[in-house]
Design a protein around this motif. Sequence first.
Motif, PDB file in Angstrom:
ATOM      1  N   GLY B  25       0.841  -1.217   0.006  1.00  0.00           N
ATOM      2  CA  GLY B  25       0.077  -0.012  -0.146  1.00  0.00           C
ATOM      3  C   GLY B  25       0.850   1.118  -0.051  1.00  0.00           C
ATOM      4  N   GLU B  26       2.088   1.097  -0.582  1.00  0.00           N
ATOM      5  CA  GLU B  26       2.979   2.369  -0.613  1.00  0.00           C
ATOM      6  C   GLU B  26       3.481   2.466  -1.953  1.00  0.00           C
ATOM      7  OE1 GLU B  26       5.783   1.915   2.348  1.00  0.00           O
ATOM      8  OE2 GLU B  26       4.534   2.375   4.066  1.00  0.00           O
ATOM      9  N   LEU B  27       3.395   3.852  -2.497  1.00  0.00           N
ATOM     10  CA  LEU B  27       3.953   4.073  -3.738  1.00  0.00           C
ATOM     11  C   LEU B  27       5.101   4.745  -3.536  1.00  0.00           C
ATOM     12  CD1 LEU B  27       3.994   4.250  -6.787  1.00  0.00           C
ATOM     13  CD2 LEU B  27       2.857   6.491  -6.547  1.00  0.00           C
ATOM     14  N   ARG B  28       6.532   4.078  -3.721  1.00  0.00           N
ATOM     15  CA  ARG B  28       7.750   4.576  -3.419  1.00  0.00           C
ATOM     16  C   ARG B  28       8.492   4.604  -4.692  1.00  0.00           C
ATOM     17  NH1 ARG B  28       9.708   4.232   1.803  1.00  0.00           N
ATOM     18  NH2 ARG B  28       8.182   3.975   3.302  1.00  0.00           N
ATOM     19  N   PHE B  29       9.327   5.540  -4.923  1.00  0.00           N
ATOM     20  CA  PHE B  29      10.140   5.735  -6.230  1.00  0.00           C
ATOM     21  C   PHE B  29      11.509   5.657  -5.624  1.00  0.00           C
ATOM     22  CE2 PHE B  29       6.295   7.731  -7.745  1.00  0.00           C
ATOM     23  CZ  PHE B  29       5.892   7.001  -8.649  1.00  0.00           C
ATOM     24  N   GLN B  30      12.727   5.236  -6.235  1.00  0.00           N
ATOM     25  CA  GLN B  30      13.978   5.539  -6.016  1.00  0.00           C
ATOM     26  C   GLN B  30      14.382   7.002  -5.915  1.00  0.00           C
ATOM     27  OE1 GLN B  30      15.490   3.151  -9.441  1.00  0.00           O
ATOM     28  NE2 GLN B  30      16.718   1.865  -7.992  1.00  0.00           N
ATOM     29  N   GLY B  36      19.805  13.414  -4.546  1.00  0.00           N
ATOM     30  CA  GLY B  36      18.518  13.839  -4.296  1.00  0.00           C
ATOM     31  C   GLY B  36      17.644  13.512  -5.504  1.00  0.00           C
ATOM     32  N   ALA B  37      18.264  13.163  -6.439  1.00  0.00           N
ATOM     33  CA  ALA B  37      17.348  13.079  -7.806  1.00  0.00           C
ATOM     34  C   ALA B  37      16.516  11.769  -7.817  1.00  0.00           C
ATOM     35  CB  ALA B  37      18.224  12.689  -8.977  1.00  0.00           C
ATOM     36  N   TRP B  38      15.109  12.036  -7.983  1.00  0.00           N
ATOM     37  CA  TRP B  38      13.963  11.101  -8.086  1.00  0.00           C
ATOM     38  C   TRP B  38      13.979  10.282  -9.131  1.00  0.00           C
ATOM     39  CZ3 TRP B  38      10.357  10.119  -4.074  1.00  0.00           C
ATOM     40  CH2 TRP B  38      10.334  10.874  -2.968  1.00  0.00           C
ATOM     41  N   ARG B  39      13.705   8.975  -9.353  1.00  0.00           N
ATOM     42  CA  ARG B  39      13.757   8.366 -10.654  1.00  0.00           C
ATOM     43  C   ARG B  39      12.707   7.192 -10.867  1.00  0.00           C
ATOM     44  NH1 ARG B  39      19.061   6.516  -8.566  1.00  0.00           N
ATOM     45  NH2 ARG B  39      19.254   4.074  -8.609  1.00  0.00           N
ATOM     46  N   TRP B  56      14.403   3.534  -1.376  1.00  0.00           N
ATOM     47  CA  TRP B  56      13.077   3.612  -1.976  1.00  0.00           C
ATOM     48  C   TRP B  56      12.227   4.638  -1.083  1.00  0.00           C
ATOM     49  CZ3 TRP B  56      11.565   1.469  -6.366  1.00  0.00           C
ATOM     50  CH2 TRP B  56      12.126   0.419  -6.879  1.00  0.00           C
ATOM     51  N   THR B  57      11.801   5.848  -1.606  1.00  0.00           N
ATOM     52  CA  THR B  57      11.401   6.796  -0.902  1.00  0.00           C
ATOM     53  C   THR B  57       9.689   6.976  -1.217  1.00  0.00           C
ATOM     54  OG1 THR B  57      13.501   7.811  -1.044  1.00  0.00           O
ATOM     55  CG2 THR B  57      11.701   9.318  -0.234  1.00  0.00           C
ATOM     56  N   ARG B  58       9.119   7.262  -0.367  1.00  0.00           N
ATOM     57  CA  ARG B  58       7.712   7.409  -0.205  1.00  0.00           C
ATOM     58  C   ARG B  58       7.316   8.745  -1.303  1.00  0.00           C
ATOM     59  NH1 ARG B  58       3.181   5.327   3.920  1.00  0.00           N
ATOM     60  NH2 ARG B  58       1.542   5.521   2.403  1.00  0.00           N
ATOM     61  N   SER B  59       6.405   8.464  -2.111  1.00  0.00           N
ATOM     62  CA  SER B  59       5.805   9.433  -2.643  1.00  0.00           C
ATOM     63  C   SER B  59       4.718  10.149  -2.182  1.00  0.00           C
ATOM     64  CB  SER B  59       5.184   8.821  -4.057  1.00  0.00           C
ATOM     65  OG  SER B  59       4.603   9.886  -4.602  1.00  0.00           O
ATOM     66  N   SER B  60       4.464  11.307  -2.364  1.00  0.00           N
ATOM     67  CA  SER B  60       3.232  11.998  -1.708  1.00  0.00           C
ATOM     68  C   SER B  60       1.861  11.345  -2.474  1.00  0.00           C
ATOM     69  CB  SER B  60       3.274  13.429  -1.983  1.00  0.00           C
ATOM     70  OG  SER B  60       2.809  13.464  -3.510  1.00  0.00           O
ATOM     71  N   GLY B  61       1.988  10.513  -3.406  1.00  0.00           N
ATOM     72  CA  GLY B  61       0.974   9.815  -4.123  1.00  0.00           C
ATOM     73  C   GLY B  61       0.238  11.006  -5.062  1.00  0.00           C
ATOM     74  N   GLU B  93       4.200  14.668  -8.063  1.00  0.00           N
ATOM     75  CA  GLU B  93       4.714  15.800  -7.573  1.00  0.00           C
ATOM     76  C   GLU B  93       6.354  15.963  -7.492  1.00  0.00           C
ATOM     77  OE1 GLU B  93       1.349  17.557  -4.531  1.00  0.00           O
ATOM     78  OE2 GLU B  93       2.953  16.444  -3.822  1.00  0.00           O
ATOM     79  N   GLU B  94       6.745  14.592  -7.336  1.00  0.00           N
ATOM     80  CA  GLU B  94       8.218  14.377  -7.000  1.00  0.00           C
ATOM     81  C   GLU B  94       9.113  14.644  -8.637  1.00  0.00           C
ATOM     82  OE1 GLU B  94       6.253  11.924  -6.143  1.00  0.00           O
ATOM     83  OE2 GLU B  94       6.210  12.528  -4.079  1.00  0.00           O
ATOM     84  N   GLY B  95       8.190  14.870  -9.720  1.00  0.00           N
ATOM     85  CA  GLY B  95       9.018  14.913 -11.047  1.00  0.00           C
ATOM     86  C   GLY B  95       8.902  13.768 -11.805  1.00  0.00           C
ATOM     87  N   VAL B  96       8.721  12.561 -11.420  1.00  0.00           N
ATOM     88  CA  VAL B  96       8.895  11.511 -12.213  1.00  0.00           C
ATOM     89  C   VAL B  96       7.432  11.275 -12.823  1.00  0.00           C
ATOM     90  CG1 VAL B  96      10.632  10.185 -10.652  1.00  0.00           C
ATOM     91  CG2 VAL B  96       8.229   9.753 -10.299  1.00  0.00           C
TER      92      VAL B  96
END
Lengths: 391, 142
Positions: B25-30, B36-39, B56-61, B93-96
């Motif tokens: 139940g978590e959307l995480r991106f690298q 600090g770049a999201w991908r 794996w950093t949690r996205s705001s969703g 929101e993170e840009g990916v």
Amino acid sequence: MPSLRGQACIVGIGHTEYRRAKAPEGTNLTLELRAAEAAIEDAGLRPHEIDGILPFFGLDNAEEFAVHFGIADLRFQMTSHLGGAAPGASIATAAMAVTNELASHVLIPGGWWGYAGRRVREVVVQDVSAMSGGANARDYYFPYGLTAPVQWFSMLARLHMNVFGTKPEQLGAVAVACRAHAQKNSNALMRGKPISLDDYLASPMISDPYRLLDCSLEADGAAAFVVTTTERARDLRGKAVPIVGFGQGQPFPADDIVTRADPFELGVTHATSRAFEMAGITHADVDFAEIYDPFTFQVIQQLEEMGFCKRGEGGPFVEGGRIEMGGELPVNTHGGLLSEAHVLGMNHFVEAVQQLRGEAGERQVPDAKIGIVTGFGDFGDGSVVVLGRAS
Amino acid sequence: MSLTSRPVPVLRHLAAEFYAHCRSGELRFQRCTKCGAWRHVPRQTCAKCGSWDWEWTRSSGRGRVFTWTVVRRPMHPAFANDAPYAPVVIEMEEGVRIVSQVVDCPPDELRKGMSVEVTFDAVMPEVTLPKFRRASGEGRSA
């Protein structure tokens, strides 16, 4: 490093009939051998004189051609993984090989039972992970029903419409131009079936905004060409068309179509200046362009990315007959993948050579001196080849 | 891959990790721990700085509709009865950006820039796909 401009030529072209058969008659190799035979004959060579072969990725390998042609000492082989940009990339590889004496006469074949055999939608689903970027599609696109080129490229067309106001009628102008050109080409699948803009707009929606008439024609057929040095070409029968410039490029990242910082970036965005600089030409020198046309918007997109018009102006650019015969820049003078046949873009080279030999008959671009051929593969890989008038 | 079964990701290496988070139940991106770049899609190194270090950093969703297509004629037999349906590209929101679907929005109501938020769809016991729904405040037809 000396320039490769004009050092090598296309000295032979060949192709099969392009058609839509009920069932495959032989294998892909059957078609490719027929086209290759014709290209070698056109060059004035015997099959065993071929000593370099650049086969198409995913079709047949060089050994198979060598064994059928009795080439006991194949000196050079290489395969480009740029999909529809591979024919152009292979022309560059062939030019480098013959110029550096790695081979004397290089054969570039390509063709398939693309209609009677496995259709693209099946190939993509079954073999997607073999394609560059295919594993990304399999793991991150397919689960959402984004499974086919018509779907992923239509997303770019929609984005362009939303950002720049590009209209369906402008996509239609590409379809209508290609279809008009096919009326003068006896090998075009759509000869005898002209269309109007109204026909285009009335054609069924496949993956909105792409209609049926935005899509290229799955077809059965093969084409081939032979490359040698300009020096050797003087002694051969085939009318030699000089390769005056080439370039290849890829968008970033090449293997994922949705995450590019610049979503409209393509391989030709980078390849065009490389090819034009080698050739020493500007856009104004180009007499015709054979543009890889899997779908209509990808023609508009390439015209923009190549710099024939500004980003966002491709829609108006293709209107008013500008890309039709007699217009400022005739595009896909044979009908293209959209109205001649989808023969992997190999057929674009056949047409360009015929134009520059002055042998295009009733569809001849008058006094054509410079023609360009683009390739577009996988998720936007690109190649641009500049060809000059036959001597 | 079969021509008739619904395509699912091959749960191997980074794809296995990405989808395991979705299953929780978590959307995480690298996210690169060096620059600090999201991908997304997952990669082994950071294209911006070359670092092998990431989390794996949690996205705001939360994200917005970037582009989409409306499939009228499915090319894959498993989606034959789904048409019309719309694969959508969401810009987070993170840009990916990520391919998905907006589950509560008919295709003809999609708009560029529409705000959406993540939801999860357990399509099989072992596979949960991140999908999206209209964010609160986004217009809905009656």
